[in-house]
Design a protein around this motif. Structure first.
Motif, PDB file in Angstrom:
ATOM      1  N   ARG A  50     -11.169  75.772 -51.634  1.00  0.00           N
ATOM      2  CA  ARG A  50     -11.637  75.041 -50.454  1.00  0.00           C
ATOM      3  C   ARG A  50     -11.094  75.700 -49.200  1.00  0.00           C
ATOM      4  N   SER A  51     -11.885  75.678 -48.129  1.00  0.00           N
ATOM      5  CA  SER A  51     -11.416  76.264 -46.873  1.00  0.00           C
ATOM      6  C   SER A  51     -12.122  75.631 -45.690  1.00  0.00           C
ATOM      7  N   LEU A  52     -11.463  75.662 -44.541  1.00  0.00           N
ATOM      8  CA  LEU A  52     -12.007  75.167 -43.289  1.00  0.00           C
ATOM      9  C   LEU A  52     -11.539  76.090 -42.167  1.00  0.00           C
ATOM     10  N   ALA A  53     -12.266  76.060 -41.069  1.00  0.00           N
ATOM     11  CA  ALA A  53     -11.855  76.795 -39.874  1.00  0.00           C
ATOM     12  C   ALA A  53     -11.507  75.798 -38.783  1.00  0.00           C
ATOM     13  N   VAL A  54     -10.497  76.122 -37.989  1.00  0.00           N
ATOM     14  CA  VAL A  54     -10.105  75.317 -36.838  1.00  0.00           C
ATOM     15  C   VAL A  54     -10.167  76.203 -35.609  1.00  0.00           C
ATOM     16  N   LYS A  55     -10.921  75.769 -34.613  1.00  0.00           N
ATOM     17  CA  LYS A  55     -11.068  76.534 -33.379  1.00  0.00           C
ATOM     18  C   LYS A  55     -10.596  75.663 -32.219  1.00  0.00           C
ATOM     19  N   GLN A  56      -9.670  76.204 -31.418  1.00  0.00           N
ATOM     20  CA  GLN A  56      -9.150  75.449 -30.282  1.00  0.00           C
ATOM     21  C   GLN A  56      -9.339  76.216 -28.986  1.00  0.00           C
ATOM     22  N   PRO A  72      -9.845  73.849 -20.716  1.00  0.00           N
ATOM     23  CA  PRO A  72     -10.234  73.847 -22.139  1.00  0.00           C
ATOM     24  C   PRO A  72     -11.387  72.902 -22.455  1.00  0.00           C
ATOM     25  N   ASP A  73     -11.851  72.134 -21.460  1.00  0.00           N
ATOM     26  CA  ASP A  73     -12.958  71.226 -21.758  1.00  0.00           C
ATOM     27  C   ASP A  73     -14.266  71.958 -22.034  1.00  0.00           C
ATOM     28  N   ARG A  74     -14.238  73.298 -21.984  1.00  0.00           N
ATOM     29  CA  ARG A  74     -15.410  74.048 -22.443  1.00  0.00           C
ATOM     30  C   ARG A  74     -15.723  73.729 -23.897  1.00  0.00           C
ATOM     31  N   ALA A  75     -14.703  73.295 -24.640  1.00  0.00           N
ATOM     32  CA  ALA A  75     -14.936  72.897 -26.035  1.00  0.00           C
ATOM     33  C   ALA A  75     -15.850  71.687 -26.116  1.00  0.00           C
ATOM     34  N   ASP A  76     -15.848  70.833 -25.082  1.00  0.00           N
ATOM     35  CA  ASP A  76     -16.775  69.698 -25.058  1.00  0.00           C
ATOM     36  C   ASP A  76     -18.212  70.205 -25.068  1.00  0.00           C
ATOM     37  N   ALA A  77     -18.471  71.261 -24.277  1.00  0.00           N
ATOM     38  CA  ALA A  77     -19.821  71.829 -24.217  1.00  0.00           C
ATOM     39  C   ALA A  77     -20.224  72.401 -25.570  1.00  0.00           C
ATOM     40  N   GLU A  78     -19.282  73.038 -26.244  1.00  0.00           N
ATOM     41  CA  GLU A  78     -19.582  73.600 -27.554  1.00  0.00           C
ATOM     42  C   GLU A  78     -19.900  72.498 -28.560  1.00  0.00           C
ATOM     43  N   ALA A  79     -19.097  71.455 -28.557  1.00  0.00           N
ATOM     44  CA  ALA A  79     -19.335  70.348 -29.481  1.00  0.00           C
ATOM     45  C   ALA A  79     -20.680  69.682 -29.195  1.00  0.00           C
ATOM     46  N   ARG A  80     -21.009  69.537 -27.911  1.00  0.00           N
ATOM     47  CA  ARG A  80     -22.286  68.931 -27.532  1.00  0.00           C
ATOM     48  C   ARG A  80     -23.462  69.797 -27.990  1.00  0.00           C
ATOM     49  N   TYR A  99     -14.813  66.930 -34.300  1.00  0.00           N
ATOM     50  CA  TYR A  99     -14.362  67.437 -33.013  1.00  0.00           C
ATOM     51  C   TYR A  99     -13.268  66.523 -32.477  1.00  0.00           C
ATOM     52  N   ASP A 100     -12.187  67.122 -32.012  1.00  0.00           N
ATOM     53  CA  ASP A 100     -11.040  66.415 -31.456  1.00  0.00           C
ATOM     54  C   ASP A 100     -11.020  66.666 -29.955  1.00  0.00           C
ATOM     55  N   PRO A 101     -11.586  65.749 -29.148  1.00  0.00           N
ATOM     56  CA  PRO A 101     -11.670  65.992 -27.702  1.00  0.00           C
ATOM     57  C   PRO A 101     -10.321  65.999 -27.010  1.00  0.00           C
ATOM     58  N   GLU A 102      -9.333  65.345 -27.593  1.00  0.00           N
ATOM     59  CA  GLU A 102      -8.011  65.316 -26.966  1.00  0.00           C
ATOM     60  C   GLU A 102      -7.360  66.699 -26.994  1.00  0.00           C
ATOM     61  N   ASN A 103      -7.563  67.406 -28.104  1.00  0.00           N
ATOM     62  CA  ASN A 103      -6.975  68.737 -28.254  1.00  0.00           C
ATOM     63  C   ASN A 103      -8.003  69.857 -28.155  1.00  0.00           C
ATOM     64  N   TYR A 104      -9.240  69.499 -27.806  1.00  0.00           N
ATOM     65  CA  TYR A 104     -10.313  70.479 -27.627  1.00  0.00           C
ATOM     66  C   TYR A 104     -10.420  71.397 -28.849  1.00  0.00           C
ATOM     67  N   ALA A 105     -10.443  70.762 -30.013  1.00  0.00           N
ATOM     68  CA  ALA A 105     -10.443  71.516 -31.263  1.00  0.00           C
ATOM     69  C   ALA A 105     -11.606  71.093 -32.152  1.00  0.00           C
TER      70      ALA A 105
END
Length: 389
Positions: A50-56, A72-80, A99-105
């Motif tokens: 099993r594997s996962l990727a984490v991007k922050q 770092p709120d550019r991650a919000d745009a990516e998640a959207r 998606y973790d908006p608090e940590n932009y991950a």
């Protein structure tokens, strides 16, 4: 708790706390950050099953460090963007597990069994018969669904309001659509390209045409875009004997002109072709613009009968697609130029023993694509133009 920058040792507990992994002691982590902007970690079980990727997203540009701060709120745009894409093109993006908006991950599918398209091309591999067609379909599906054709007006207004990204759009407006044509500290190039860099800065016609494309970029809110669609944002391979194409990293996503996404991909394809020509490894490179455009146009036309506003008839569709084509050609030219005399150069050229001849050809092609975009009506015209540069 608030935003915290994740380190390799934090990932097991983080995935456990977020409900993605039952036993943190079973997780093995390595950092695989490669792009300009973010940190990426791969987490796998001890047995590899099993594997996962984490991007922050970091509060700065990763390759520059704290000297170049960035929200770092550019991650919000990516998640959207991924949320919208999952509705219309789930087979062309990585699976998003949270998606973790608090940590932009973002926690997503591990795609390490696939290869970055640019890497394969730089190694002399062909695109294959599926890659560019899938990219064309991707752009059509994403852009149609988030345009006034595919989305009710009220929903569109909500999407536009949520997708405003001033900081990231300003980067594109400056780095791609302004700085290469003026004196700027971000610009750099091989010294043997001094003459072309200087000539482009003094080229009134070129600057006026780029200004026109820049203004369209700033005002043309046609659809939600990927915003950074290049060969480094595409992974390819096979799974269960079938070809796989995955588009990732839509953190520059915003509502803008559809032709921008196509243009970025075409620019990278055209530069890759110059690399292959320099190395004598040309294969299917010259077909990629045609394949992606035909797939885009075909998919957009297939979706057209589902449009929510019947006032837009088939005659208007022809006009609209003609405009998308022309703008795509222009944006391809701007991306070629900025990747050679602007900021963030392409390894397609920089890893050549002598990058100058291929770079000169690409720069001259880029200029012609911009200033002659209204004359180029189809992919054959572009290929004919290549023979003149």
């Amino acid at each position: 708790m608030g935003y915290r920058i994740l380190e390799t040792d934090d990932i097991p507990a983080y995935l456990h706390e977020r409900g993605h992994w039952a036993d943190p002691a079973d997780i093995r982590v390595r950092e695989v950050s490669d792009g300009n902007m973010n940190r990426v970690f791969l987490a796998s079980s001890a047995d590899g099953a099993r594997s996962l990727a984490v991007k922050q997203a970091l509060p700065w540009v990763r390759v520059a460090g704290p000297s170049w701060p960035m929200n770092p709120d550019r991650a919000d745009a990516e998640a959207r963007a991924y949320e919208q894409l999952a509705k219309v093109a789930p087979d062309k993006i990585p699976a998003i597990h949270g998606y973790d908006p608090e940590n932009y991950a973002l926690v997503m599918e591990d795609m390490s069994d696939l290869e970055v398209l640019r890497t394969l091309l730089n190694e002399g591999e062909p695109y294959g018969p599926h890659t560019s067609a899938r990219i064309g379909e991707f752009v059509a599906q994403f852009s149609f669904a988030t345009s006034d054709f595919g989305m009710p007006s009220a929903d569109r207004k909500t999407l536009i309001a949520a997708s405003v990204s001033p900081e990231l759009c300003k980067i594109t407006e400056d780095v791609v659509l302004s700085e290469p044509y003026i004196e700027h500290e971000h610009n750099h190039w091989h010294e043997d390209l001094d003459d072309l860099a200087s000539a482009f800065r003094a080229d009134t016609r070129l600057r006026t045409e780029v200004a026109d494309l820049r203004h369209t970029f700033m005002t043309g809110a046609q659809a939600l875009l990927h915003g950074d669609l290049h060969t480094g944002s595409v992974m390819v391979g096979t799974r269960a004997g079938a070809p796989v194409v995955r588009v990732f990293d839509p953190e520059f996503s915003f509502v803008g002109p559809i032709g921008y996404d196509l243009g970025l991909y075409w620019a990278n394809a055209l530069v890759s072709e110059e690399r292959a020509r320099a190395l004598g490894t040309l294969s299917d490179h010259a077909e990629q613009l045609r394949l992606s455009w035909e797939a885009f146009e075909s998919e957009f036309r297939r979706l057209w009968p589902t449009r929510v506003d019947a006032f837009f008839d088939d005659a208007y569709l022809d006009r609209f697609l003609g405009r998308v084509w022309t703008e795509s050609i222009g944006y391809a030219g701007t991306e070629i130029i900025r990747r050679i005399i602007g900021f963030a150069h392409l390894t397609d050229l920089t890893t050549l023993t002598d990058p100058v001849p291929a770079s000169r050809r690409a720069l001259l092609l880029g200029r012609e694509l911009i200033v002659r975009r209204d004359e180029l009506s189809n992919p054959n015209d572009v290929q004919a133009l290549r023979s003149l540069t």
